[in-house]
Motif scaffolding. Structure first.
Motif, PDB file in Angstrom:
ATOM      1  N   GLY A  20     -18.109   3.208   2.973  1.00 24.44           N
ATOM      2  CA  GLY A  20     -16.961   3.505   2.130  1.00 24.44           C
ATOM      3  C   GLY A  20     -15.769   2.599   2.365  1.00 24.44           C
ATOM      4  N   TRP A  21     -15.961   1.503   3.158  1.00 20.52           N
ATOM      5  CA  TRP A  21     -14.838   0.641   3.506  1.00 20.52           C
ATOM      6  C   TRP A  21     -14.276  -0.074   2.292  1.00 20.52           C
ATOM      7  N   SER A  22     -15.141  -0.439   1.348  1.00 18.40           N
ATOM      8  CA  SER A  22     -14.698  -1.243   0.213  1.00 18.40           C
ATOM      9  C   SER A  22     -13.504  -0.631  -0.487  1.00 18.40           C
ATOM     10  N   ARG A  23     -12.505  -1.489  -0.779  1.00 17.72           N
ATOM     11  CA  ARG A  23     -11.335  -1.028  -1.482  1.00 17.72           C
ATOM     12  C   ARG A  23     -11.669  -0.648  -2.910  1.00 17.72           C
ATOM     13  N   HIS A  24     -12.867  -1.026  -3.380  1.00 19.51           N
ATOM     14  CA  HIS A  24     -13.259  -0.741  -4.751  1.00 19.51           C
ATOM     15  C   HIS A  24     -14.280   0.389  -4.834  1.00 19.51           C
ATOM     16  N   SER A  25     -14.555   1.093  -3.739  1.00 20.73           N
ATOM     17  CA  SER A  25     -15.518   2.173  -3.772  1.00 20.73           C
ATOM     18  C   SER A  25     -14.959   3.352  -4.557  1.00 20.73           C
ATOM     19  N   LEU A  79       5.295  -6.960 -10.167  1.00 20.09           N
ATOM     20  CA  LEU A  79       5.370  -7.934  -9.088  1.00 20.09           C
ATOM     21  C   LEU A  79       3.985  -8.391  -8.640  1.00 20.09           C
ATOM     22  N   LEU A  80       2.985  -7.557  -8.814  1.00 16.40           N
ATOM     23  CA  LEU A  80       1.613  -7.934  -8.468  1.00 16.40           C
ATOM     24  C   LEU A  80       0.915  -8.681  -9.604  1.00 16.40           C
ATOM     25  N   ALA A 135       1.430   0.402  -0.966  1.00 15.95           N
ATOM     26  CA  ALA A 135       0.843  -0.457   0.056  1.00 15.95           C
ATOM     27  C   ALA A 135      -0.636  -0.707  -0.218  1.00 15.95           C
ATOM     28  N   GLU A 136      -1.351   0.320  -0.619  1.00 13.33           N
ATOM     29  CA  GLU A 136      -2.784   0.180  -0.872  1.00 13.33           C
ATOM     30  C   GLU A 136      -3.055  -0.754  -2.041  1.00 13.33           C
ATOM     31  N   LYS A 137      -2.262  -0.651  -3.106  1.00 11.93           N
ATOM     32  CA  LYS A 137      -2.492  -1.527  -4.254  1.00 11.93           C
ATOM     33  C   LYS A 137      -2.163  -2.976  -3.898  1.00 11.93           C
ATOM     34  N   ALA A 138      -1.152  -3.177  -3.076  1.00 14.30           N
ATOM     35  CA  ALA A 138      -0.831  -4.529  -2.627  1.00 14.30           C
ATOM     36  C   ALA A 138      -1.971  -5.105  -1.795  1.00 14.30           C
ATOM     37  N   LEU A 139      -2.545  -4.298  -0.939  1.00 11.94           N
ATOM     38  CA  LEU A 139      -3.703  -4.736  -0.160  1.00 11.94           C
ATOM     39  C   LEU A 139      -4.872  -5.070  -1.070  1.00 11.94           C
ATOM     40  N   ASP A 140      -5.072  -4.251  -2.076  1.00 11.88           N
ATOM     41  CA  ASP A 140      -6.172  -4.461  -3.009  1.00 11.88           C
ATOM     42  C   ASP A 140      -6.033  -5.780  -3.757  1.00 11.88           C
ATOM     43  N   HIS A 141      -4.790  -6.237  -3.920  1.00  8.14           N
ATOM     44  CA  HIS A 141      -4.545  -7.503  -4.604  1.00  8.14           C
ATOM     45  C   HIS A 141      -4.484  -8.682  -3.631  1.00  8.14           C
ATOM     46  N   GLY A 142      -4.815  -8.440  -2.364  1.00 11.71           N
ATOM     47  CA  GLY A 142      -4.861  -9.524  -1.394  1.00 11.71           C
ATOM     48  C   GLY A 142      -3.506  -9.988  -0.901  1.00 11.71           C
ATOM     49  N   SER A 143      -2.491  -9.145  -0.966  1.00 12.14           N
ATOM     50  CA  SER A 143      -1.151  -9.526  -0.532  1.00 12.14           C
ATOM     51  C   SER A 143      -1.064  -9.630   0.983  1.00 12.14           C
ATOM     52  N   ASN A 144      -0.121 -10.442   1.456  1.00 14.05           N
ATOM     53  CA  ASN A 144       0.075 -10.548   2.902  1.00 14.05           C
ATOM     54  C   ASN A 144       0.829  -9.324   3.422  1.00 14.05           C
ATOM     55  N   GLY A 145       0.948  -9.237   4.739  1.00 12.77           N
ATOM     56  CA  GLY A 145       1.518  -8.046   5.355  1.00 12.77           C
ATOM     57  C   GLY A 145       2.941  -7.742   4.926  1.00 12.77           C
TER      58      GLY A 145
END
Length: 231
Positions: A20-25, A79-80, A135-145
């Motif tokens: 279930g790790w995938s951000r797209h699961s 912004l994303l 935060a999760e959507k930013a991670l899903d788009h490959g954003s930096n920390g």
């Protein structure tokens, strides 16, 4: 040939991702959707409640309620580069905004004596939910920390700032200590959890507890950030 088989043939080790790790699961998508819908409902309720208490008419209450619940997510998506923003591609967010506004109108109209602390806790829960979804959507788009924390915070406070401006006040995020900072810490918790490869639902749960807990403790113990002029 699978990636594991390739790694075995080349002698390289491939990190094992938990189930279930995938951000797209489907589980990740469900966790995000539920959190975002609940956040929208809670912020719409709070915004509309304040609008009703300020004496706005029914239309004004609905406008403030929807603005409170939608602006943060809209800014995040713009912004994303996720355009048009999701709130304009699906009716679900606008419907939740209207539902929260109607609920607030009914509560205020009933003259129910509800302690202010109850509303403060509901606001803290909405803050935490928006912080983790941002935060999760930013991670899903490959954003930096840095971007993850900034967008998590912006998603959480953008609607409230718009609400306060519409109601003619100074945005509470600028005067209420440990508010935006709580959102930032919650977003940071999501980022750290993702970096140590926890699943998105677990990462969001940790961020939610951290943000909501910090904000509620700040309310309970009147924690304040330093100021130059005594209040």
């Amino acid at each position: 040939m699978t990636a594991d088989a390739t790694a075995t043939r080349t002698g390289t080790a491939t990190p094992t991702r938990p189930s279930g790790w995938s951000r797209h699961s489907s589980r990740s998508a469900l966790a995000f959707t539920v959190a975002d819908l609940l956040a929208t409902l809670l912020f719409a309720f709070e915004g509309a409640r304040l609008a009703a208490e300020a004496g706005l008419d029914v239309f004004g209450i609905a406008v403030v309620g929807c603005a409170s619940s939608l602006v943060g997510g809209i800014l995040r998506d713009l912004l994303l580069g996720d355009v048009p923003p999701f709130a304009f591609r699906s009716p679900s967010r606008i419907l939740m905004g209207l539902l929260g506004s109607v609920a607030a109108f009914l509560v205020v109209a009933s003259n129910a004596q509800t302690p202010d602390d109850v509303f403060a806790v509901l606001d803290a829960l909405g803050l935490a939910l928006f912080a983790i979804t941002g935060a999760e959507k930013a991670l899903d788009h490959g954003s930096n920390g840095w971007v993850v924390v900034i967008l998590g915070t912006l998603t959480a406070v953008g609607g409230g700032m718009t609400r306060d401006i519409l109601l003619g006040g100074i945005p509470s995020v600028l005067t209420s200590s440990v508010y935006a900072s709580a959102a930032a810490v919650g977003a940071l918790a999501v980022l750290i959890s993702a970096r140590v490869r926890l699943t998105p639902p677990v990462a969001m749960a940790i961020g939610f507890v951290v943000c909501a807990g910090l904000r509620i403790l700040a309310i309970a113990f009147d924690w304040q950030l330093p100021t130059l002029v005594a209040r």
